[in-house]
Design a protein around this motif. Structure first.
Motif, PDB file in Angstrom:
ATOM      1  N   ASN A 735     -24.238  -2.156  -7.401  1.00 15.02           N
ATOM      2  CA  ASN A 735     -23.124  -1.320  -6.966  1.00 15.02           C
ATOM      3  C   ASN A 735     -21.867  -1.804  -7.681  1.00 15.02           C
ATOM      4  O   ASN A 735     -21.497  -2.981  -7.574  1.00 15.02           O
ATOM      5  CB  ASN A 735     -22.952  -1.428  -5.444  1.00 15.02           C
ATOM      6  N   ILE A 736     -21.213  -0.915  -8.425  1.00 13.80           N
ATOM      7  CA  ILE A 736     -19.965  -1.237  -9.114  1.00 13.80           C
ATOM      8  C   ILE A 736     -18.877  -0.319  -8.565  1.00 13.80           C
ATOM      9  O   ILE A 736     -19.033   0.907  -8.590  1.00 13.80           O
ATOM     10  CB  ILE A 736     -20.099  -1.049 -10.643  1.00 13.80           C
ATOM     11  N   THR A 737     -17.783  -0.897  -8.078  1.00 17.07           N
ATOM     12  CA  THR A 737     -16.731  -0.120  -7.420  1.00 17.07           C
ATOM     13  C   THR A 737     -15.356  -0.601  -7.863  1.00 17.07           C
ATOM     14  O   THR A 737     -15.117  -1.804  -7.978  1.00 17.07           O
ATOM     15  CB  THR A 737     -16.832  -0.238  -5.887  1.00 17.07           C
ATOM     16  N   TYR A 738     -14.478   0.367  -8.088  1.00 17.10           N
ATOM     17  CA  TYR A 738     -13.076   0.070  -8.370  1.00 17.10           C
ATOM     18  C   TYR A 738     -12.225   0.653  -7.250  1.00 17.10           C
ATOM     19  O   TYR A 738     -12.437   1.791  -6.821  1.00 17.10           O
ATOM     20  CB  TYR A 738     -12.639   0.674  -9.706  1.00 17.10           C
ATOM     21  N   GLU A 739     -11.250  -0.131  -6.764  1.00 21.07           N
ATOM     22  CA  GLU A 739     -10.348   0.337  -5.714  1.00 21.07           C
ATOM     23  C   GLU A 739      -8.898   0.086  -6.125  1.00 21.07           C
ATOM     24  O   GLU A 739      -8.567  -0.977  -6.668  1.00 21.07           O
ATOM     25  CB  GLU A 739     -10.617  -0.386  -4.389  1.00 21.07           C
ATOM     26  N   HIS A 740      -8.072   1.079  -5.832  1.00 18.17           N
ATOM     27  CA  HIS A 740      -6.628   0.963  -6.051  1.00 18.17           C
ATOM     28  C   HIS A 740      -5.929   1.322  -4.745  1.00 18.17           C
ATOM     29  O   HIS A 740      -6.238   2.348  -4.123  1.00 18.17           O
ATOM     30  CB  HIS A 740      -6.166   1.920  -7.154  1.00 18.17           C
ATOM     31  N   GLN A 741      -4.990   0.461  -4.330  1.00 15.13           N
ATOM     32  CA  GLN A 741      -4.188   0.732  -3.135  1.00 15.13           C
ATOM     33  C   GLN A 741      -2.717   0.528  -3.486  1.00 15.13           C
ATOM     34  O   GLN A 741      -2.350  -0.526  -4.001  1.00 15.13           O
ATOM     35  CB  GLN A 741      -4.582  -0.190  -1.980  1.00 15.13           C
ATOM     36  N   GLN A 742      -1.933   1.528  -3.192  1.00 14.44           N
ATOM     37  CA  GLN A 742      -0.499   1.455  -3.453  1.00 14.44           C
ATOM     38  C   GLN A 742       0.232   1.605  -2.133  1.00 14.44           C
ATOM     39  O   GLN A 742       0.222   2.668  -1.517  1.00 14.44           O
ATOM     40  CB  GLN A 742      -0.080   2.538  -4.440  1.00 14.44           C
ATOM     41  N   GLY A 743       0.852   0.528  -1.689  1.00 13.70           N
ATOM     42  CA  GLY A 743       1.573   0.541  -0.423  1.00 13.70           C
ATOM     43  C   GLY A 743       2.990   1.050  -0.592  1.00 13.70           C
ATOM     44  O   GLY A 743       3.709   0.662  -1.514  1.00 13.70           O
ATOM     45  N   VAL A 744       3.408   1.922   0.320  1.00 16.94           N
ATOM     46  CA  VAL A 744       4.728   2.540   0.255  1.00 16.94           C
ATOM     47  C   VAL A 744       5.380   2.437   1.637  1.00 16.94           C
ATOM     48  O   VAL A 744       4.714   2.559   2.660  1.00 16.94           O
ATOM     49  CB  VAL A 744       4.632   4.016  -0.182  1.00 16.94           C
ATOM     50  N   HIS A 745       6.691   2.234   1.671  1.00 21.10           N
ATOM     51  CA  HIS A 745       7.479   2.173   2.908  1.00 21.10           C
ATOM     52  C   HIS A 745       6.985   1.058   3.837  1.00 21.10           C
ATOM     53  O   HIS A 745       6.865   1.255   5.048  1.00 21.10           O
ATOM     54  CB  HIS A 745       7.449   3.515   3.639  1.00 21.10           C
ATOM     55  N   GLN A 746       6.749  -0.112   3.275  1.00 19.65           N
ATOM     56  CA  GLN A 746       6.360  -1.254   4.096  1.00 19.65           C
ATOM     57  C   GLN A 746       7.606  -1.951   4.657  1.00 19.65           C
ATOM     58  O   GLN A 746       8.723  -1.732   4.210  1.00 19.65           O
ATOM     59  CB  GLN A 746       5.517  -2.219   3.268  1.00 19.65           C
ATOM     60  N   TYR A 747       7.372  -2.826   5.661  1.00 21.79           N
ATOM     61  CA  TYR A 747       8.480  -3.424   6.393  1.00 21.79           C
ATOM     62  C   TYR A 747       9.143  -4.567   5.618  1.00 21.79           C
ATOM     63  O   TYR A 747       8.473  -5.363   4.970  1.00 21.79           O
ATOM     64  CB  TYR A 747       7.988  -3.965   7.737  1.00 21.79           C
TER      65      TYR A 747
END
Length: 1011
Positions: A735-747
């Motif tokens: 299993n090969i997986t790529y993940e991208h997470q972009q956080g917006v309006h954090q505290y």
């Protein structure tokens, strides 16, 4: 408050009216009924021997020993979909005209979408085949060719086979790619081990149990703890989970509890760890000090079976933890304590003439009871019910006590949790199902301090991360640290109504749902008594050698460091105030989604979710217009804050994913998806603003000066993922997986002082904004192989990078991110790696069956060093704020998380043997070995304050050399930043068994009897 079953019943009755109103409301809801995510989906494809699909074939599935069955016919593509299935092993019977009936077996897992193909032979051919689509291990998880969700399913067998040091589901959930251990940030919830998703703090994760909400709505993260014995299985979902999931912008954990069946089953187990089986902690308890005492015993029991076979079942689990741990002071701490005693007897500590006997170690007894009971009822073929009650009670003495702090700074902590959940699944029609979930839950916590003398003393060697209990060495601990303020009391009462409907029509599998949470009690209190804090810039040993430094101090002492008296302490007094904070909130979530089988090869998973919160900024019945800090800046001519915050009403979250299996393959699938995920649960940072309303009501004017920016926006993450999974013919799978997470309006928290961003005549104020940002990118490769019935292995490697903006603490989605310079909040040096930025992480789990029924299993973790920030108490940025600035070394200011700790390596091993005592009774003695090679693992738990290094620096504003004597007349130049890296005490022991900080070698012996 002592929680009893009568208390639970009374509190549940108190929720009767809200539940009744909500239930009546659903009568008008067209698609208004355990949450879908806690159940599984099974797609059965019926084919002939040539690969052609068979339409109108009859398919019946039956959950073994549980009286649950479903029947339907295949469509024109030869497929039939069964939604909202309780996880378990199902018998499948398939019949069609001209073909011989065939029976098979398949296991459906929690939160899974399994695809199972049945091949019918000619009518003259008779056959019965049993196939397990899901085995009792990680290496046997099903290949889900119609789902775009990135998840890992872990069963009770995994929990039973793999060595788990803390007996927590969180420990084994770390086997899922893109997860990592992280030290929890909340001491009000003992032994709740956190899980970091995508480089986050672990506070932004959604946890549900049987479809019921189990989130801490004050600080974020998990709430109630459950024994592994109560769990049937759980799913760890890291990306692209469906629209039915809310309150997360990181990951999701879905737990399903065990149930009874028509066969009596149960177990009893005993676990023992003792001082003789544990290695010495070289950081906290070095030679030649006596080895710190320790013992822990776990007593576990379960039983389940039929009350009325085929109709009514029950299952109950119980676990009791009896632990006698301790804090053993190291030589440096004991030496400083003795010098502190000399200062007290010499009259150099205000109002204190003696600090009492100095122990070499302090006991920390811990007791916990975990109980869960569940009853399932099959009302009819179309209607099934269950009710579950769970309880967690624990107590710890000398809590919040660590290296560098005397016993007076500890506390006795009591925590009580409960939850009662009722669920019904109703089949309206063959293709339409409704699932109702009603839950009442509560949490009550108290923390009674060991000392209340009205003052405390703070010395540099008692530093945050060396003692997370606080900055005080002796006296009262207000539990206010550089990380956060720890409440002395907390209460949370929550009532949940959830209804999910699934409907299949043609090539579409649609789901709709509503989730309403009424939380009338969300309150707590910080210490609010009058207190005087004396902060000393040098350690007691310095003042014993240089008593004149205290004799010549001004009277009264200054409230901030005086350059004319650099070694004199500061004195800061706070008057009595109302430390309480209180909210009453309601949360509403609506969603709709569709799994559209465009072709036998392509499935489109599309959904839309809407969430909103009511009363988020109302404290003690008042909105922020009652905050006295709001008018003061305006009166001084400041335009910093123009109004008050309001509930956010634009949290619309679309989510879409594709699953493509070439030519309808059952062994290969490509996944891709993207979506928005909102979460507003972490509110600890706003406590000062909520308390300010209380102080306004009391008119005493002594409360905190804190505001919330009116331009509030619920934090969210934009996530995207792509993956490829293939099962090879020889039992290999990749299993090969790529993940991208972009956080917006954090505290983020801004600290404004007069003349810096606000007028010189304005009071200092803390301002909370939602303007932070972060990015995570990760690539995971997972390989699984079943060599034979005797050996299975799962291994995953993750290459990742997580960055954020922050001050001295940088975490993705964490509420504690500060601002180094309010005049330049996105300035150079404030952007850097997340505190959980792990570039490389490798996890290996394997189970080996040896001759003579011996079994060896391992859980091994290897990861690169995590970062930390080196801060200074000097105001080097010139914004008037002390404590938020990064250290300056040789004229160059260091950056956020520029330093790295040490790589983490830990190998855990279990050896066991099954002894059959009869046809259904098994005795299993076992031995577990944690950190087998006794590697010292301080992680990133290094001294983060340049003023608190064991070898002092010559200037905390610009360190150029180390001081080799007390007067700093002998120095050694600093030639490398690595010279500033000094491992601190074992933070892991503060919350219980360590996570980011590894424990020394420890052995555990046990025995289990099961039937």
């Amino acid at each position: 408050m002592r929680l009893t079953w009568w208390t639970l019943i009374s509190m549940t009755r108190a929720a009767y009216k809200p539940f009744l109103a909500i239930f009546l409301l659903t009568l008008a809801w067209p698609f208004a009924g355990l949450g879908q995510s806690a159940r599984g989906t099974l797609l059965v494809a019926v084919e002939d021997s040539a690969g052609g699909r068979i339409a109108s074939a009859g398919v019946t599935i039956t959950l073994e020993k549980a009286g649950f069955s479903r029947s339907a016919n295949t469509d024109d593509r030869g497929e039939v979909r069964f939604e909202s299935l309780p996880p378990g092993t199902y018998s499948i019977a398939v019949s069609a005209n001209g073909f011989k009936e065939k029976t098979s077996q398949v296991t459906v897992s929690v939160s899974s979408q399994a695809t199972f193909a049945v091949i019918l032979g000619p009518e003259t051919l008779k056959q019965t085949v049993q196939v397990r689509d899901r085995g009792p291990s990680l290496a046997s998880q099903p290949l889900e060719t119609t789902s775009s969700t990135i998840n890992t399913v872990i069963t009770a067998e995994d929990l039973d086979e793999i060595p788990v040091s803390a007996r927590s589901f969180a420990n084994i959930s770390l086997l899922a790619p893109f997860t990592a251990p992280v030290e929890p940030s909340d001491p009000t919830k003992a032994r709740i081990t956190a899980v970091s998703f995508g480089g986050s703090s672990g506070l932004n994760v959604d946890l549900s149990v049987d479809g019921g909400d189990n989130n801490d709505d004050y600080i974020g993260g998990f709430l109630q703890n459950y024994s592994p014995e109560a769990m049937q299985e759980f799913a760890v979902r890291t990306s692209q989970f469906g629209a039915d999931t809310s309150h997360t912008n990181g990951g999701s954990v879905v737990i399903l509890t065990r149930r009874g069946t028509d066969e009596w089953h149960g177990s009893g187990a005993y676990y023992y760890r003792g001082n003789a089986l544990n290695a010495r902690n070289a950081l906290d308890n070095p030679e030649p000090n006596p080895k710190q005492p320790f013992s822990r015993q776990n007593l576990v029991g379960t039983v389940g079976g039929p009350i009325k076979p085929g109709k009514l079942w029950f299952f109950t689990s119980y676990e009791y933890i009896h632990e006698n741990a301790s804090i053993a002071y190291n030589a440096n701490s004991l030496s400083e304590f003795n010098d502190l005693q000399q200062l007290a007897t010499g009259g150099f500590l205000p109002n204190v003439s003696s600090i009492g006997a100095i122990p070499s170690s302090v006991p920390q007894p811990y007791r916990e009871t975990l109980f869960s009971s569940r009853v399932d009822w099959r009302q009819s073929e179309r209607s099934q019910w269950f009710v579950r009650g769970s309880l967690d009670r624990n107590r710890r003495q000398n809590d919040l006590l660590q290296q560098g702090a005397l016993p007076s700074t500890g506390a006795t902590t009591d925590s009580n949790y409960y939850s009662v959940l009722l669920s019904e699944q109703l089949q309206f029609a063959p293709t339409t199902l409704g699932v109702l979930t009603l839950q009442a839950s509560g949490f009550h916590h108290t923390k009674v301090r060991n000392s209340t003398i009205g003052e405390a003393f703070d010395f540099p060697f008692t530093v945050n991360f060396l003692t997370t209990s606080g900055l005080e060495t002796f006296g009262d601990n207000q539990f206010a640290t550089a990380i956060t303020a720890f409440p002395v009391a907390r209460d949370q009462q929550k009532y949940q109504f959830r209804y999910d409907v699934s409907h299949s029509r043609g090539n579409h599998a649609m789901r709709f749902g509503v989730n309403f949470i009424h939380e009338p009690v969300l309150r707590g209190a910080l210490a609010g008594n009058a207190e005087t804090l004396f902060s000393y810039p040098q350690d007691p040993s310095f003042y014993v050698a240089n008593s004149a430094a205290l004799v010549n101090c001004p009277n009264p002492l200054p409230s901030s460091p005086d350059p004319n008296f650099p070694d004199c302490p500061t004195e800061n007094a706070s008057g009595a105030s109302d430390g309480a904070f209180s909210q009453s909130v309601r949360r509403l979530g609506l969603y709709a989604e569709d799994a559209w089988r465009v072709t036998p090869s392509l499935t489109v998973n599309a959904g839309l979710r809407y969430d909103t919160t009511f009363g988020l900024f109302v404290a003690s019945g008042h909105d922020q217009t009652a905050n006295p800090a709001l008018g003061a800046p305006r009166a001084a001519g400041s335009t910093l804050v123009s109004g008050i915050p309001h509930d956010y009403r634009k949290a619309v979250a679309p989510r879409v994913g594709l699953a493509y299996a070439p030519n309808g393959s059952a062994t290969t699938v490509f996944r891709v998806g993207a979506g928005f995920y909102y979460n507003d649960l972490a509110q600890n940072g706003w406590v000062d603003a909520f308390r300010a309303v209380n102080n306004f009501n009391l008119r005493n004017g002594s409360g905190p000066s804190a505001l919330i920016d009116p331009n509030y926006h619920t934090p969210y993450a934009l996530t995207a993922s792509a993956g490829f999974e293939h099962a090879f013919a020889n039992n290999w799978r990749m299993n090969i997986t790529y993940e991208h997470q972009q956080g917006v309006h954090q505290y983020r928290r801004y600290e404004y002082t007069p003349g810096f961003g606000i007028p010189v005549n304005a009071p200092a104020v803390s301002l909370f904004r939602t303007d932070n940002r972060s990015i995570y990118n990760g690539l995971a490769v997972q390989v699984q192989h079943k060599f034979s019935e005797r050996f299975e292995v799962t291994a995953n490697y993750v290459l990742s990078h997580a960055t954020t903006w922050g001050a001295t603490v940088g975490e993705l989605f964490d509420y504690v991110n500060g601002v180094s310079n309010v005049l330049n909040p996105f300035g150079p040096g404030d952007h850097g790696p997340s505190g959980e930025d792990i570039r490389h992480r490798f996890v290996l789990v394997g189970v080996l069956q040896l001759p003579w029924k011996f079994e060896v299993s391992t859980l091994s973790q290897f990861e690169s060093a995590r970062p930390f920030t080196m801060s200074t108490p000097a105001d080097v940025n010139g914004d008037g704020v002390v404590g938020n600035d990064r250290a300056v070394v040789n004229g160059v200011q260091t950056s956020l998380d520029q330093f790295r700790g040490t790589p983490f390596y830990q190998v855990d091993l279990r050896v066991s043997r099954n002894i059959a005592l009869g046809e259904r009774v098994t005795l299993r003695p076992f031995a577990e070995f944690f950190n087998l090679f006794n590697r010292q693992n301080p992680g990133n738990n290094f001294v983060p304050d340049i003023s608190a290094l064991p070898t002092p620096v010559n200037d905390i504003s610009n360190a150029t050399a180390f001081c080799l004597n007390a007067s700093c007349t002998q120095t050694r130049p600093i030639t490398s930043l690595n010279e500033l890296r000094v491992p601190a005490g074992a933070l892991g022991d503060f919350f219980g068994p360590g996570t980011t900080v590894g424990i020394p070698f420890a052995a555990q012996l046990g025995i289990r009897l099961s039937f």
